[in-house]
Motif scaffolding. Sequence first.
Motif, PDB file in Angstrom:
ATOM      1  N   ALA A  50       0.849  -1.191   0.000  1.00 10.27           N
ATOM      2  CA  ALA A  50       0.000   0.000   0.000  1.00 10.27           C
ATOM      3  C   ALA A  50       0.885   1.242   0.000  1.00 10.27           C
ATOM      4  O   ALA A  50       1.907   1.286   0.686  1.00 10.27           O
ATOM      5  CB  ALA A  50      -0.915   0.006   1.218  1.00 10.27           C
ATOM      6  N   LEU A  51       0.494   2.228  -0.788  1.00 14.90           N
ATOM      7  CA  LEU A  51       1.238   3.476  -0.894  1.00 14.90           C
ATOM      8  C   LEU A  51       0.438   4.601  -0.242  1.00 14.90           C
ATOM      9  O   LEU A  51      -0.757   4.738  -0.501  1.00 14.90           O
ATOM     10  CB  LEU A  51       1.496   3.830  -2.357  1.00 14.90           C
ATOM     11  CG  LEU A  51       2.132   2.749  -3.244  1.00 14.90           C
ATOM     12  CD1 LEU A  51       2.264   3.263  -4.671  1.00 14.90           C
ATOM     13  CD2 LEU A  51       3.473   2.317  -2.697  1.00 14.90           C
ATOM     14  N   THR A  52       1.095   5.396   0.596  1.00 18.46           N
ATOM     15  CA  THR A  52       0.477   6.593   1.156  1.00 18.46           C
ATOM     16  C   THR A  52       0.971   7.795   0.367  1.00 18.46           C
ATOM     17  O   THR A  52       2.168   8.060   0.317  1.00 18.46           O
ATOM     18  CB  THR A  52       0.819   6.755   2.643  1.00 18.46           C
ATOM     19  OG1 THR A  52       0.359   5.605   3.361  1.00 18.46           O
ATOM     20  CG2 THR A  52       0.144   7.984   3.215  1.00 18.46           C
ATOM     21  N   LEU A  53       0.037   8.498  -0.254  1.00 20.73           N
ATOM     22  CA  LEU A  53       0.382   9.602  -1.141  1.00 20.73           C
ATOM     23  C   LEU A  53       0.452  10.920  -0.379  1.00 20.73           C
ATOM     24  O   LEU A  53       0.040  11.012   0.781  1.00 20.73           O
ATOM     25  CB  LEU A  53      -0.650   9.701  -2.259  1.00 20.73           C
ATOM     26  CG  LEU A  53      -0.898   8.409  -3.058  1.00 20.73           C
ATOM     27  CD1 LEU A  53      -1.949   8.654  -4.134  1.00 20.73           C
ATOM     28  CD2 LEU A  53       0.390   7.887  -3.669  1.00 20.73           C
ATOM     29  N   ALA A  54       0.965  11.945  -1.050  1.00 23.55           N
ATOM     30  CA  ALA A  54       1.074  13.267  -0.440  1.00 23.55           C
ATOM     31  C   ALA A  54      -0.300  13.840  -0.125  1.00 23.55           C
ATOM     32  O   ALA A  54      -0.438  14.697   0.743  1.00 23.55           O
ATOM     33  CB  ALA A  54       1.834  14.208  -1.372  1.00 23.55           C
ATOM     34  N   THR A  55      -1.333  13.348  -0.812  1.00 28.77           N
ATOM     35  CA  THR A  55      -2.695  13.796  -0.547  1.00 28.77           C
ATOM     36  C   THR A  55      -3.268  13.180   0.725  1.00 28.77           C
ATOM     37  O   THR A  55      -4.345  13.555   1.160  1.00 28.77           O
ATOM     38  CB  THR A  55      -3.608  13.425  -1.726  1.00 28.77           C
ATOM     39  OG1 THR A  55      -3.586  11.998  -1.905  1.00 28.77           O
ATOM     40  CG2 THR A  55      -3.146  14.089  -3.002  1.00 28.77           C
ATOM     41  N   GLY A  56      -2.539  12.222   1.303  1.00 27.43           N
ATOM     42  CA  GLY A  56      -3.037  11.511   2.475  1.00 27.43           C
ATOM     43  C   GLY A  56      -3.789  10.256   2.111  1.00 27.43           C
ATOM     44  O   GLY A  56      -4.139   9.452   2.984  1.00 27.43           O
ATOM     45  N   GLU A  57      -4.040  10.067   0.833  1.00 28.78           N
ATOM     46  CA  GLU A  57      -4.774   8.889   0.366  1.00 28.78           C
ATOM     47  C   GLU A  57      -3.868   7.669   0.397  1.00 28.78           C
ATOM     48  O   GLU A  57      -2.692   7.735   0.081  1.00 28.78           O
ATOM     49  CB  GLU A  57      -5.301   9.134  -1.048  1.00 28.78           C
ATOM     50  CG  GLU A  57      -6.191   8.024  -1.584  1.00 28.78           C
ATOM     51  CD  GLU A  57      -6.690   8.326  -2.991  1.00 28.78           C
ATOM     52  OE1 GLU A  57      -7.500   7.550  -3.509  1.00 28.78           O
ATOM     53  OE2 GLU A  57      -6.247   9.341  -3.559  1.00 28.78           O
ATOM     54  N   ARG A  58      -4.449   6.531   0.774  1.00 26.43           N
ATOM     55  CA  ARG A  58      -3.724   5.265   0.802  1.00 26.43           C
ATOM     56  C   ARG A  58      -4.258   4.388  -0.321  1.00 26.43           C
ATOM     57  O   ARG A  58      -5.449   4.055  -0.338  1.00 26.43           O
ATOM     58  CB  ARG A  58      -3.911   4.578   2.159  1.00 26.43           C
ATOM     59  CG  ARG A  58      -3.077   3.311   2.365  1.00 26.43           C
ATOM     60  CD  ARG A  58      -3.323   2.761   3.761  1.00 26.43           C
ATOM     61  NE  ARG A  58      -2.682   1.480   3.989  1.00 26.43           N
ATOM     62  CZ  ARG A  58      -1.476   1.328   4.485  1.00 26.43           C
ATOM     63  NH1 ARG A  58      -0.779   2.393   4.829  1.00 26.43           N
ATOM     64  NH2 ARG A  58      -0.955   0.126   4.673  1.00 26.43           N
ATOM     65  N   VAL A  59      -3.407   4.023  -1.258  1.00 29.01           N
ATOM     66  CA  VAL A  59      -3.841   3.269  -2.437  1.00 29.01           C
ATOM     67  C   VAL A  59      -3.028   1.988  -2.554  1.00 29.01           C
ATOM     68  O   VAL A  59      -1.917   1.873  -2.034  1.00 29.01           O
ATOM     69  CB  VAL A  59      -3.693   4.102  -3.727  1.00 29.01           C
ATOM     70  CG1 VAL A  59      -4.530   5.361  -3.647  1.00 29.01           C
ATOM     71  CG2 VAL A  59      -2.233   4.452  -3.987  1.00 29.01           C
TER      72      VAL A  59
ATOM     73  N   ASP B  15      -3.296  -0.066  -8.096  1.00 27.67           N
ATOM     74  CA  ASP B  15      -3.998   1.109  -8.619  1.00 27.67           C
ATOM     75  C   ASP B  15      -3.060   2.071  -9.352  1.00 27.67           C
ATOM     76  O   ASP B  15      -3.534   3.025  -9.973  1.00 27.67           O
ATOM     77  CB  ASP B  15      -4.685   1.866  -7.473  1.00 27.67           C
ATOM     78  CG  ASP B  15      -5.798   1.050  -6.853  1.00 27.67           C
ATOM     79  OD1 ASP B  15      -6.389   0.210  -7.559  1.00 27.67           O
ATOM     80  OD2 ASP B  15      -6.076   1.229  -5.641  1.00 27.67           O
ATOM     81  N   VAL B  16      -1.766   1.834  -9.265  1.00 27.35           N
ATOM     82  CA  VAL B  16      -0.795   2.739  -9.891  1.00 27.35           C
ATOM     83  C   VAL B  16      -0.818   2.547 -11.393  1.00 27.35           C
ATOM     84  O   VAL B  16      -0.661   1.429 -11.904  1.00 27.35           O
ATOM     85  CB  VAL B  16       0.619   2.496  -9.332  1.00 27.35           C
ATOM     86  CG1 VAL B  16       1.646   3.349 -10.078  1.00 27.35           C
ATOM     87  CG2 VAL B  16       0.660   2.790  -7.840  1.00 27.35           C
ATOM     88  N   ARG B  17      -1.023   3.639 -12.124  1.00 27.27           N
ATOM     89  CA  ARG B  17      -1.086   3.576 -13.581  1.00 27.27           C
ATOM     90  C   ARG B  17       0.245   3.938 -14.236  1.00 27.27           C
ATOM     91  O   ARG B  17       0.566   3.472 -15.324  1.00 27.27           O
ATOM     92  CB  ARG B  17      -2.160   4.560 -14.078  1.00 27.27           C
ATOM     93  CG  ARG B  17      -3.556   4.317 -13.497  1.00 27.27           C
ATOM     94  CD  ARG B  17      -4.245   3.192 -14.201  1.00 27.27           C
ATOM     95  NE  ARG B  17      -4.479   3.521 -15.589  1.00 27.27           N
ATOM     96  CZ  ARG B  17      -5.547   4.198 -16.013  1.00 27.27           C
ATOM     97  NH1 ARG B  17      -6.467   4.616 -15.156  1.00 27.27           N
ATOM     98  NH2 ARG B  17      -5.712   4.457 -17.312  1.00 27.27           N
ATOM     99  N   GLU B  18       1.026   4.802 -13.560  1.00 34.13           N
ATOM    100  CA  GLU B  18       2.282   5.265 -14.142  1.00 34.13           C
ATOM    101  C   GLU B  18       3.187   5.762 -13.022  1.00 34.13           C
ATOM    102  O   GLU B  18       2.702   6.288 -12.007  1.00 34.13           O
ATOM    103  CB  GLU B  18       2.014   6.378 -15.144  1.00 34.13           C
ATOM    104  CG  GLU B  18       3.252   6.879 -15.891  1.00 34.13           C
ATOM    105  CD  GLU B  18       2.919   7.976 -16.879  1.00 34.13           C
ATOM    106  OE1 GLU B  18       3.791   8.832 -17.126  1.00 34.13           O
ATOM    107  OE2 GLU B  18       1.781   7.965 -17.391  1.00 34.13           O
ATOM    108  N   ILE B  19       4.506   5.587 -13.195  1.00 37.31           N
ATOM    109  CA  ILE B  19       5.490   6.028 -12.205  1.00 37.31           C
ATOM    110  C   ILE B  19       6.495   6.932 -12.914  1.00 37.31           C
ATOM    111  O   ILE B  19       6.979   6.602 -13.997  1.00 37.31           O
ATOM    112  CB  ILE B  19       6.224   4.834 -11.570  1.00 37.31           C
ATOM    113  CG1 ILE B  19       5.233   3.873 -10.909  1.00 37.31           C
ATOM    114  CG2 ILE B  19       7.253   5.320 -10.547  1.00 37.31           C
ATOM    115  CD1 ILE B  19       5.863   2.585 -10.433  1.00 37.31           C
TER     116      ILE B  19
END
Length: 229
Positions: free
Chosen positions: A210-219, A223-227
């Motif tokens: 699971a990735l915690t994004l700068a927006t605070g969202e945990r995905v 769900d990652v489409r591009e890096i």
Amino acid sequence: MADNLTINTSSTDYMAAMQQSSNPASSAPSNEMGQAEFLMLLTTQMQNQDPSKPMDPTSFVSDLTQMSQLESTNKMTESIMAMTMGFQNMQTLQGAALIGKNVQVNGEDFSHTQGQASQFSLSSDQPLSDVKVVITDANGIVKEIDAGSLQEGEKIVDWDGLDDVGAERADGLYSLTAYGTDENGDLKSIDTVVGSRVNSVGVNSDGSIALTLATGERVSMDDVREISG
């Protein structure tokens, strides 16, 4: 006057032996019966059986086979668990390399860097016209972008980081809403794919990343489409 006590190799071994013998747990026999112990017990039973009522050798073979299968299953389970743990550790290490990277995920909130363009994708399952993208922050509308028409599929839209009066927007979290008009004249919302920075990486209870994004969202990693860097 008493002689000085000298501890040499033999006396050290003696003290170690005394300590070991004083610890019942270290010298206690194992309670688990392995294949060797089972064979020894089986041999003893055969030696002491009643000659007039011999034991059925078929049951011996059956019991031995079951024990062998049980030991093999236990070893296989331990190997699978070790492989699973190793795979999870490898996933975690790979995920850790994403910290600080920018990723594209399905969502509405994105992180913007001042002086840089922010890019996102619009996704629709039908053709739409008069497509609008509205960018907002905590204070309200920042920018409204006319994206023209959108065919079935995806379309990339860039935001130059300027608001409606041409002022450069600072670093921060922003949200976007996209909509368009279908062939019947009805307004339809459009799915958006946004970019955000990865702040941290964690492991879910099922072992997935699971990735915690700068927006605070945990995905989820899925769900990652591009890096990008």
